[in-house]
Design an enzyme around this catalytic site. Structure first.
Site, PDB file in Angstrom:
ATOM      1  N   MET A 283       0.839  -1.200   0.000  1.00  0.00           N
ATOM      2  CA  MET A 283       0.000   0.000   0.000  1.00  0.00           C
ATOM      3  C   MET A 283       0.877   1.254   0.000  1.00  0.00           C
ATOM      4  SD  MET A 283      -3.383  -0.952   2.167  1.00  0.00           S
ATOM      5  CE  MET A 283      -2.722  -0.684   3.787  1.00  0.00           C
ATOM      6  N   GLY A 284       2.146   1.113  -0.378  1.00  0.00           N
ATOM      7  CA  GLY A 284       3.040   2.272  -0.442  1.00  0.00           C
ATOM      8  C   GLY A 284       3.527   2.705   0.924  1.00  0.00           C
ATOM      9  N   ALA A 285       4.039   3.952   1.010  1.00  0.00           N
ATOM     10  CA  ALA A 285       4.718   4.438   2.223  1.00  0.00           C
ATOM     11  C   ALA A 285       5.777   3.409   2.617  1.00  0.00           C
ATOM     12  CB  ALA A 285       3.730   4.717   3.358  1.00  0.00           C
ATOM     13  N   LEU A 286       6.635   3.108   1.672  1.00  0.00           N
ATOM     14  CA  LEU A 286       7.526   1.953   1.788  1.00  0.00           C
ATOM     15  C   LEU A 286       8.617   2.165   2.827  1.00  0.00           C
ATOM     16  CD1 LEU A 286       7.898   1.147  -2.009  1.00  0.00           C
ATOM     17  CD2 LEU A 286       6.232   0.242  -0.377  1.00  0.00           C
TER      18      LEU A 286
ATOM     19  N   HIS B 114       9.139  -3.549   3.533  1.00  0.00           N
ATOM     20  CA  HIS B 114       8.733  -3.759   2.139  1.00  0.00           C
ATOM     21  C   HIS B 114       9.951  -4.091   1.275  1.00  0.00           C
ATOM     22  CE1 HIS B 114       5.561  -0.788   3.548  1.00  0.00           C
ATOM     23  NE2 HIS B 114       4.808  -1.783   3.117  1.00  0.00           N
TER      24      HIS B 114
ATOM     25  N   SER C 161       4.064   1.134   8.204  1.00  0.00           N
ATOM     26  CA  SER C 161       3.772   2.484   7.702  1.00  0.00           C
ATOM     27  C   SER C 161       3.024   3.278   8.768  1.00  0.00           C
ATOM     28  CB  SER C 161       2.929   2.397   6.427  1.00  0.00           C
ATOM     29  OG  SER C 161       3.550   1.525   5.501  1.00  0.00           O
ATOM     30  N   ARG C 162       2.276   2.579   9.636  1.00  0.00           N
ATOM     31  CA  ARG C 162       1.479   3.266  10.650  1.00  0.00           C
ATOM     32  C   ARG C 162       2.332   3.755  11.834  1.00  0.00           C
ATOM     33  NH1 ARG C 162      -2.767  -0.664   8.947  1.00  0.00           N
ATOM     34  NH2 ARG C 162      -4.496   0.600   8.154  1.00  0.00           N
TER      35      ARG C 162
HETATM   36  P1  AMP Z   1       1.352  -2.958   3.520  1.00  0.00           P
HETATM   37  O1  AMP Z   1       1.913  -1.899   2.619  1.00  0.00           O
HETATM   38  O2  AMP Z   1       1.334  -2.578   4.947  1.00  0.00           O
HETATM   39  O3  AMP Z   1       0.060  -3.535   2.995  1.00  0.00           O
HETATM   40  O4  AMP Z   1       2.388  -4.156   3.459  1.00  0.00           O
HETATM   41  C1  AMP Z   1       2.759  -4.742   2.246  1.00  0.00           C
HETATM   42  C2  AMP Z   1       3.520  -6.011   2.515  1.00  0.00           C
HETATM   43  O5  AMP Z   1       4.686  -5.724   3.277  1.00  0.00           O
HETATM   44  C3  AMP Z   1       2.703  -7.024   3.322  1.00  0.00           C
HETATM   45  O6  AMP Z   1       2.957  -8.331   2.813  1.00  0.00           O
HETATM   46  C4  AMP Z   1       3.258  -6.852   4.704  1.00  0.00           C
HETATM   47  O7  AMP Z   1       3.135  -8.013   5.504  1.00  0.00           O
HETATM   48  C5  AMP Z   1       4.715  -6.556   4.411  1.00  0.00           C
HETATM   49  N1  AMP Z   1       5.332  -5.882   5.546  1.00  0.00           N
HETATM   50  C6  AMP Z   1       4.877  -4.776   6.199  1.00  0.00           C
HETATM   51  N2  AMP Z   1       5.682  -4.482   7.240  1.00  0.00           N
HETATM   52  C7  AMP Z   1       6.668  -5.416   7.244  1.00  0.00           C
HETATM   53  C8  AMP Z   1       7.795  -5.664   8.087  1.00  0.00           C
HETATM   54  N3  AMP Z   1       8.080  -4.893   9.112  1.00  0.00           N
HETATM   55  N4  AMP Z   1       8.583  -6.721   7.794  1.00  0.00           N
HETATM   56  C9  AMP Z   1       8.298  -7.526   6.734  1.00  0.00           C
HETATM   57  N5  AMP Z   1       7.240  -7.344   5.917  1.00  0.00           N
HETATM   58  C10 AMP Z   1       6.434  -6.310   6.165  1.00  0.00           C
END
Ligand code: AMP
Length: 283
Positions: A34-37, A41, A191-192
């Protein structure tokens, strides 16, 4: 600066861009985001590059997985920074559809996963969530037809739901889970985390600390329910509003009474101030 990835915003343009990869017999790995990488990510992107010749990262803040009272409107959007990070990570293609491209007028289909999606964890507090995730992830899979798709263990229930869904629907994609990337003090990158005040940020690593301590006690054979009760109290004492802290079967997410019931995962969700954090560890 190196050449950035190709960015595509419509399904037809995406498909056209993927044709040469497929013609050349090159495997595609998809990293849905969902971005805000952040570095979490980017760990998924690195694993994708290790596994496949071509890497596609999707950036889509999926409205259908947010409830009206949740943070869809305020969810961090940092598109320019994201593209810079994905350029450095040598991503081939960024799939960044608009909501209209993903859900055109008249869209009327929703996938409702069961099993792990009804485990009484995230689904209990976000009942709309896994239906939204399953629907958009299925669309991302049919849009990009990846050989691999990578998901973080950070969202453990989501990883289990997507893995089961791909199996149940015979989706021709291999789901790969990637370990959670953490800050030096243990807080899982999210991201949060950007929402946290200085004081909340200082308290936030308590979640991981309590999970790790609880996992060690369960491993030593201490009674599961007692360990969980004390861990819950510790999290509440630190100032969190606890949604759940549970021990579940690591694959099915079904309740477990002891280590004899199979591999165990401890999962937690708690609010600090207005920010809801989740985390999990294996026992
Ligand atoms: P999101 O952008 O939050 O939807 O996350 C996208 C992907 O990145 C999802 O598969 C998450 O589980 C993964 N992700 C988010 N935070 C982490 C983290 N700290 N470590 C590993 N993977 C993550």
């Amino acid at each position: 600066m190196a050449n950035g990835p190709t960015v595509r915003r419509t399904v037809s343009a995406l498909r056209r861009s993927l044709v040469p990869f497929r013609k050349a017999g090159e495997r595609i790995a998809l990293v849905p985001t969902m971005g805000a990488l952040h570095r979490g990510h980017l760990a998924l992107v690195r694993e994708a590059r290790r596994r496949a010749r071509r890497v596609v990262v999707s950036i889509f803040v999926n409205p259908s997985q947010f409830a009206p009272h949740e943070d869809f409107g305020s969810y961090p959007r940092e598109y320019k920074k994201d593209i810079t990070a994905l350029t450095a990570a040598k991503v081939d293609l960024v799939w960044a559809p608009s909501a209209e491209a993903m859900y055109p007028h008249g869209f009327a289909t929703r996938i409702e996963p069961q099993g792990a999606a009804k485990a009484g964890l995230e689904d209990k507090f976000r009942p709309h969530f896994f239906g939204g995730v399953a629907t958009v992830v299925t669309k991302l899979f049919t849009q990009t037809a990846p050989y691999f798709a990578l998901f973080g263990e950070k969202d453990y229930q989501q990883l289990r739901v997507v893995t089961q869904m791909a199996k149940d629907l015979d989706l021709p994609v291999k789901i790969v889970g990637v370990p959670t990337v953490r800050e030096p003090d243990g807080l899982a990158l999210s991201s949060r985390n950007a929402y946290l005040s200085v004081q909340e940020r200082a308290t936030a690593p308590t979640l991981y600390r309590v999970l790790i301590a609880g996992a060690a006690r369960v491993k030593r054979g201490e009674p599961l329910e007692m360990v969980l009760e004390e861990a819950r109290a510790e999290i509440a004492h630190a100032g969190f509003g606890l949604d759940y802290l549970e021990a579940r079967h690591a694959l099915t997410l079904a309740p477990v009474a002891s280590r004899k019931d199979g591999p165990i995962r401890l999962l937690v969700a708690a609010k600090i101030g207005k920010t809801r954090l989740i985390d999990n560890v294996g026992v």
